[in-house]
Design a protein around this motif. Sequence first.
Motif, PDB file in Angstrom:
ATOM      1  N   CYS A  73      57.561  37.171  22.210  1.00  0.00           N
ATOM      2  CA  CYS A  73      56.686  36.306  21.418  1.00  0.00           C
ATOM      3  C   CYS A  73      57.402  35.866  20.149  1.00  0.00           C
ATOM      4  O   CYS A  73      57.759  36.715  19.325  1.00  0.00           O
ATOM      5  N   GLY A  75      56.026  34.307  17.733  1.00  0.00           N
ATOM      6  CA  GLY A  75      55.075  34.512  16.627  1.00  0.00           C
ATOM      7  C   GLY A  75      55.181  35.911  16.055  1.00  0.00           C
ATOM      8  O   GLY A  75      55.249  36.112  14.842  1.00  0.00           O
ATOM      9  N   CYS A  76      55.197  36.903  16.927  1.00  0.00           N
ATOM     10  CA  CYS A  76      55.315  38.301  16.507  1.00  0.00           C
ATOM     11  C   CYS A  76      56.779  38.696  16.288  1.00  0.00           C
ATOM     12  O   CYS A  76      57.032  39.764  15.729  1.00  0.00           O
ATOM     13  N   CYS A  93      48.850  37.590  19.326  1.00  0.00           N
ATOM     14  CA  CYS A  93      48.648  36.526  18.348  1.00  0.00           C
ATOM     15  C   CYS A  93      48.363  35.170  18.984  1.00  0.00           C
ATOM     16  O   CYS A  93      48.165  34.179  18.290  1.00  0.00           O
TER      17      CYS A  93
HETATM   18 ZN   LIG Z   1      52.563  37.288  19.378  1.00  0.00          ZN
END
Ligand SMILES: [Zn+2]
Length: 119
Positions: A73, A75-76, A93
């Motif tokens: 990911c 985002g993470c 997320c």
């Molecule tokens: Zn994420």
Amino acid sequence: MHELGLLRSVVTAVERAAATAGATGVEAVGLRVGTLSGAEPFALEGAWPMATADTVVAGARLEIETVQAAIWCPGCAHEQPVDEFYALVCPVCATPSGNLVRGREFAVAFADLGVPGHD
Ligand SMILES: [Zn+2]
């Protein structure tokens, strides 16, 4: 049964290895099975005796190592596990990610061959 076909390929590969090693039998065969591989461990166990019947692999123990599928990911900035409802989205997320880092494995991890003079 889908799993029976997969296992026949495994048996063929192990038979070749056993022939090369001059093995008299096979003690155990290990498989790495991703949760998104499409193969069910329970069905693999069930089909194993039929897949190995009348081969040098007959009677070998089947050991299945399940590999939990995961995406990377952005985002993470971390791997996140995904289940069988793999939706290309981070479960934490909700950032979209098509980057599956594992989970589709279906491979022979090891084969314990019974080799004469080698306990
Ligand atoms: Zn994420």
